[in-house]
Structure formats: structure tokens, C-alpha cells
Design a protein around this motif. Structure first.
Motif, PDB file in Angstrom:
ATOM      1  N   GLY A  92       0.871  -1.459  -0.263  1.00 58.71           N
ATOM      2  CA  GLY A  92       0.101   0.413   0.177  1.00 58.71           C
ATOM      3  C   GLY A  92       0.744   1.554   0.194  1.00 58.71           C
ATOM      4  O   GLY A  92       1.651   1.678  -0.971  1.00 58.71           O
ATOM      5  N   SER A  93       0.343   2.725   0.764  1.00 67.40           N
ATOM      6  CA  SER A  93       1.022   3.464   1.053  1.00 67.40           C
ATOM      7  C   SER A  93       0.728   4.044   1.905  1.00 67.40           C
ATOM      8  O   SER A  93       0.696   3.621   3.492  1.00 67.40           O
ATOM      9  N   GLY A 101      -5.692   6.641  -5.246  1.00 61.83           N
ATOM     10  CA  GLY A 101      -4.707   6.876  -5.866  1.00 61.83           C
ATOM     11  C   GLY A 101      -4.754   4.526  -6.119  1.00 61.83           C
ATOM     12  O   GLY A 101      -4.336   4.508  -6.796  1.00 61.83           O
ATOM     13  N   SER A 102      -5.134   4.180  -4.801  1.00 63.29           N
ATOM     14  CA  SER A 102      -5.022   2.867  -4.837  1.00 63.29           C
ATOM     15  C   SER A 102      -5.886   2.573  -5.900  1.00 63.29           C
ATOM     16  O   SER A 102      -5.771   1.377  -6.743  1.00 63.29           O
ATOM     17  N   TRP A 107      -3.930  -0.321  -9.075  1.00 64.21           N
ATOM     18  CA  TRP A 107      -5.442  -1.860  -8.904  1.00 64.21           C
ATOM     19  C   TRP A 107      -6.041  -2.521 -10.079  1.00 64.21           C
ATOM     20  O   TRP A 107      -5.805  -2.302 -11.203  1.00 64.21           O
ATOM     21  N   ASN A 108      -5.956  -0.563 -10.850  1.00 62.85           N
ATOM     22  CA  ASN A 108      -7.029  -0.611 -11.986  1.00 62.85           C
ATOM     23  C   ASN A 108      -5.979  -1.236 -13.651  1.00 62.85           C
ATOM     24  O   ASN A 108      -6.048  -1.559 -14.361  1.00 62.85           O
ATOM     25  N   VAL A 109      -4.588  -0.421 -13.222  1.00 64.80           N
ATOM     26  CA  VAL A 109      -3.282   0.448 -13.816  1.00 64.80           C
ATOM     27  C   VAL A 109      -3.037  -1.236 -14.225  1.00 64.80           C
ATOM     28  O   VAL A 109      -2.728  -1.150 -15.310  1.00 64.80           O
ATOM     29  N   ILE A 110      -2.408  -1.702 -13.443  1.00 66.85           N
ATOM     30  CA  ILE A 110      -2.049  -3.003 -13.107  1.00 66.85           C
ATOM     31  C   ILE A 110      -2.167  -4.359 -13.634  1.00 66.85           C
ATOM     32  O   ILE A 110      -1.468  -5.027 -14.205  1.00 66.85           O
ATOM     33  N   VAL A 134      -2.440   2.978   4.523  1.00 64.28           N
ATOM     34  CA  VAL A 134      -3.658   2.798   3.114  1.00 64.28           C
ATOM     35  C   VAL A 134      -3.365   1.618   2.692  1.00 64.28           C
ATOM     36  O   VAL A 134      -1.846   1.511   1.998  1.00 64.28           O
ATOM     37  N   GLN A 135      -3.945  -0.052   2.969  1.00 60.80           N
ATOM     38  CA  GLN A 135      -3.677  -0.467   2.262  1.00 60.80           C
ATOM     39  C   GLN A 135      -3.574  -1.250   0.693  1.00 60.80           C
ATOM     40  O   GLN A 135      -4.894   0.422   0.295  1.00 60.80           O
ATOM     41  N   ALA A 136      -3.294  -1.446   0.124  1.00 64.26           N
ATOM     42  CA  ALA A 136      -3.230  -1.797  -1.316  1.00 64.26           C
ATOM     43  C   ALA A 136      -4.418  -2.602  -1.838  1.00 64.26           C
ATOM     44  O   ALA A 136      -4.106  -3.881  -0.573  1.00 64.26           O
ATOM     45  N   ILE A 137      -5.160  -2.808  -2.634  1.00 63.91           N
ATOM     46  CA  ILE A 137      -5.970  -3.300  -3.144  1.00 63.91           C
ATOM     47  C   ILE A 137      -5.469  -5.022  -3.654  1.00 63.91           C
ATOM     48  O   ILE A 137      -4.692  -4.787  -4.746  1.00 63.91           O
ATOM     49  N   PRO A 138      -5.528  -5.835  -2.561  1.00 62.74           N
ATOM     50  CA  PRO A 138      -5.445  -7.110  -3.567  1.00 62.74           C
ATOM     51  C   PRO A 138      -5.971  -7.490  -4.990  1.00 62.74           C
ATOM     52  O   PRO A 138      -7.133  -7.314  -4.876  1.00 62.74           O
ATOM     53  N   VAL A 139      -4.106  -7.782  -5.683  1.00 60.52           N
ATOM     54  CA  VAL A 139      -4.458  -8.074  -6.623  1.00 60.52           C
ATOM     55  C   VAL A 139      -4.036  -9.520  -7.190  1.00 60.52           C
ATOM     56  O   VAL A 139      -3.063  -9.716  -6.907  1.00 60.52           O
TER      57      VAL A 139
END
Length: 326
Positions: free
Chosen positions: A245-246, A296-297, A301-304, A257-262
Motif C-alpha cells: 500500500g502507501s 490512488g490505490s 489497482w486498475n492500471v496494473i 492505506v492498504q493496497a487492494i489485493p490483485v
């Protein structure tokens, strides 16, 4: 809503997905880095690309971030330099169709810049960047009028090789009342121009974005300690820690803030740029630091999960809905 303008290398990304990383070794491109290349090396890369399936997209770090903000509905502008050629027109049209004010100066000598983008099997991206016309933007070509009416200036760290131009842009932006945002861009760029980064962040920059490698290159410390060091130099410090996350700090306020799992990372191109886009969009809307980081997260998450740094229109409709529900 506040307006934001980006200053960056006007580049078109030519993306190719690799079966293995042998070409990176052969082209002497360190995996995960951005390396500036000359026209000869670009020609060699193009010979490889002729035998591969490639994808074209507008690129450049600041260009990606501004595009992300424009797609969210922010009022945006962009300053850069192109040639009046195929890639230059592609870049200009991409800005205009999203409603971004295009302050694009023209070079008559060098072709428009191209970022050859190699996507490894693990989603890591490596850039061999031919700057061309983008690198010929000079301090004397900038004017106060370019910055008037905006609240923020977003600068990509890849521009730091021209100290005079960066300092002139900051001077004009400050005169016009803008806050300065800097994305550190790449760990090798930070290491190579450490003293100038230190000057900018200590003296001029209000908001700093760095990933953990860039933060370590700048401070010598791990993310949490690096965040504290950078936050003492500017108003808001952001350190991105990948899948974790960040971390954000403003004064005594610290937000994690946690990153959204992918499940599967397809391509990390634009992940940091889109995080900055979401974060700054949140700031222009007056949201809390936590909500800014969450936006931002969502964008990262969408762009990766797509090749390149462009999202389909259906994604943007869903993203906007998600933001309203935060």
C-alpha cells in the motif's frame, strides 16, 4: 475544484510483452529502471519490436498522471515539447480529447520522444527512453501565463537533468501561487542527481511522491524512516510500498492505506503515476489524506491489470462510482 498542470517529457510509449528478460541484458537495460538511450539504440530496439506485437499509448510520467486526473474529471493542463510528427500528433490529440489544455512547444530539429517499454512476465516494466524533442524544452520557453489559473504543478523526476528549466518552472509556478508536487520517478535517477533532488525538496517542493526504492535512494532508510525524513522537508510526503500500500505523512498526521489485493499483475507501467493522479485528484476535491490515498490505490489497482497506462471508458465509470462510495 482546483486545476492542476503537469510538466514532463511528452513521450509515446511503445509497449511489448517479453517471453524472457534476455533482451534487457543484451540492451543493457537494468530491469525495473528507466534508462535514457540514443537514436542508435532506439533503432536496435525497433528491430526487435518489428518482430513482436506492440501497443501504442501516450506516456511519460507526468503525462500519465495528468491523463488519469483528466479521466476522473479534474481540470488539467500539460507543458511539454514535441515534433509535428506522427508521435507528436498522437500525443497532442490524446491530451485534447480528454479536455487537457495542451501547452506543447515544437521542435524543428529532433523527432518526438519515444519510451520503449518492456513488460516482463512478472509485470515489471523497464524503459529504454529516447527523449528526442521532449528533452529540448528550455527555461526561456516557459512563461508565467502557462501557470496562471492553476493550483498545483506536478513535475516528474525524469526532468531533473535540466536544472535551469526545472528551477525556472518552479519560480514561475510559485509566482503564480501554485503548490509544487514532485514524483521522484526512478531510483537510479534519484541516485544520479541526489544533490539537486535534495535542493528541490528542501527548498521548493510541497508534495513528494516516492516508491520504496526511490525513498531509500534518497534517504538510505526503509519506508517508515524514509517517510519521516522526507516529511520534515516538505508539506506532504507519500511513500508507496507496492503490494503493502502507501504511507502518507503531513506534519504529525500519519496515514497508512492498504493496497487492494490483485490476483495477477499484468503490467506495472503507470502504477505510480496513477497513484499520484488519484491522490492529487482527491486533494483538488478537498478530501482527507486517507481518501486521497484510497483513490490512488483504486487507480493503481486498475492500471496494473491492463497493458500500458490507458484504461477503458467502462473502467473509469466504475472507478468514479467507487470514489463516491468511499
Amino acid at each position: 475544484m482546483d486545476k492542476i498542470i503537469g510538466l514532463g517529457n511528452a513521450l509515446v510509449d511503445v509497449l511489448a510483452t517479453l517471453k524472457n528478460d534476455e533482451i534487457l541484458t543484451e540492451m543493457q537495460l537494468p530491469k525495473g529502471s528507466m534508462t535514457l538511450i540514443n537514436e542508435d539504440k532506439l533503432q536496435k530496439i525497433n528491430e526487435y519490436f518489428d518482430q513482436m506485437e506492440t501497443h501504442l499509448a501516450t506516456g511519460g510520467s507526468a503525462g500519465n498522471a495528468i491523463r488519469g486526473m483528466a479521466c476522473l474529471g479534474a481540470a488539467t493542463g500539460f507543458i511539454g515539447k514535441i515534433n509535428n510528427d506522427f508521435y507528436g500528433n498522437f500525443f497532442r490529440n490524446s491530451l485534447l480529447e480528454r479536455g487537457t489544455e495542451a501547452n506543447l512547444l515544437l521542435s524543428n530539429t529532433l523527432p518526438s520522444g519515444v519510451a520503449s517499454t518492456f513488460i516482463s512476465k512478472d509485470g515489471e516494466r523497464t524503459f529504454g527512453t529516447y527523449l528526442g524533442a521532449a528533452a529540448t524544452l528550455k527555461a526561456e520557453e516557459l512563461s508565467l501565463d502557462m501557470f496562471k489559473g492553476y493550483a498545483y504543478l506536478f513535475i516528474e523526476g525524469y526532468l531533473v537533468q535540466d536544472h535551469d528549466m526545472i528551477l525556472r518552472a518552479i519560480e514561475l509556478a510559485k509566482e503564480a501561487g501554485l503548490q509544487i508536487c514532485l514524483d521522484m520517478a526512478s531510483y537510479n535517477i534519484v541516485a544520479e542527481d541526489f544533490d539537486f533532488f535534495s535542493l528541490l525538496i528542501n527548498k521548493y517542493v510541497d508534495i513528494v511522491f516516492a516508491n520504496e526504492e526511490e525513498a531509500k535512494a534518497f534517504t538510505g532508510e526503509e519506508p517508515e524512516e524514509a517517510l519521516d525524513i522526507i516529511a520534515k522537508m516538505c508539506s506532504i510526503a507519500v511513500v508507496k510500498v507496492g503490494a503493502r500500500g502507501s504511507l502518507i505523512r503531513k506534519g504529525t498526521e500519519v496515514v497508512c492505506v492498504q493496497a487492494i489485493p490483485v490476483e495477477k499483475v499484468l503490467d506495472t507501467t503507470g502504477a505510480g503515476d496513477y497513484f499520484a493522479a488519484g491522490f492529487l485528484y482527491g486533494l483538488t476535491c478537498g478530501y482527507s489524506l486517507e481518501k486521497c490515498a484510497k483513490i490512488g490505490s483504486i487507480l493503481s489497482w486498475n492500471v496494473i491489470q491492463v497493458i500500458g497506462a490507458e484504461l477503458p471508458e467502462t473502467n473509469w465509470e466504475r472507478i468514479k462510482k467507487e470514489i463516491t462510495e468511499l
